[in-house]
Design an enzyme around this catalytic site. Structure first.
Site, short mmCIF file in Angstrom:
data_model
loop_
_atom_site.label_atom_id
_atom_site.label_comp_id
_atom_site.label_asym_id
_atom_site.label_seq_id
_atom_site.Cartn_x
_atom_site.Cartn_y
_atom_site.Cartn_z
N THR A 1 0.80 -1.22 0.00
CA THR A 1 0.00 0.00 0.00
C THR A 1 0.84 1.28 0.00
OG1 THR A 1 -0.15 0.15 2.41
CG2 THR A 1 -1.81 -1.19 1.29
N ASP A 2 0.15 2.37 -0.31
CA ASP A 2 0.75 3.69 -0.17
C ASP A 2 0.50 4.17 1.26
OD1 ASP A 2 -1.92 4.54 -0.06
OD2 ASP A 2 -1.89 5.35 -2.10
N ALA A 3 0.86 5.40 1.56
CA ALA A 3 0.72 5.93 2.92
C ALA A 3 -0.73 5.99 3.38
CB ALA A 3 1.34 7.33 3.00
N GLY A 4 -1.68 5.99 2.45
CA GLY A 4 -3.09 6.03 2.81
C GLY A 4 -3.73 4.66 2.99
N VAL B 1 -3.97 2.32 0.64
CA VAL B 1 -4.56 1.86 -0.62
C VAL B 1 -3.49 1.14 -1.42
CG1 VAL B 1 -5.64 2.60 -2.79
CG2 VAL B 1 -6.26 3.72 -0.63
#
Length: 147
Positions: free
Chosen positions: A27-30, A32
């Site tokens: 995932t990315d920092a969010g 997702v």
């Protein structure tokens, strides 16, 4: 890289399903899933589908001098997967030719199977030494042909 969520692959009719879980590294920092990581889930499902069909890719390269490679891929990103989602990556033969075949794949969120990603993948059979197309051996065509 993500590992299977546990359990064994399930073949339902002509559709093979492989469970996988979304981890932080996907995932990315969010939270997702990063778009390129979906390819990892789809690749693992294809590899496990081969294995469940009795086709060892390393053995094919060493003993039969052939490799299967992705020639073309079309993707549709319908909805995001998120951290900790339990996913099911499916594989179904769509078209079978003498030196290649196409599979239809989906990445579904469990337990309500929503198609997050849909893919059509053309797989080519190549000579492992020259990386030139070659016919798929008959015994392999019988293994991967839909029932």
């Amino acid at each position: 890289m993500s590992a299977a969520a546990g359990g064994k692959p399930a073949a339902v009719g002509a559709v093979f399903a492989w469970p996988c879980r979304v981890y932080w590294e996907d995932t990315d920092a969010g939270g997702v899933v990063y778009h390129a990581r979906y390819l990892h889930f789809l690749e693992r499902a294809r590899s496990e589908w081969f294995r469940a069909s009795g086709i060892g890719q390393q053995r094919l390269r060493e003993q039969e001098g052939l490799v299967f490679v992705v020639h073309r891929m079309e993707l549709a990103f319908n909805a995001p997967a998120r951290l900790d989602d339990l996913l099911s990556a499916t594989v179904a033969i769509e078209d079978l030719r003498s030196a290649s075949f196409s599979v239809r794949q989906q990445l579904l969120r469990e337990p309500e199977p929503k198609a997050l990603v849909e893919a059509k993948v053309r797989i080519a059979c190549l000579d492992a030494q020259r990386f030139r197309p070659r016919p798929i051996p008959n015994h392999l065509l019988q293994e991967i042909a839909p029932a």
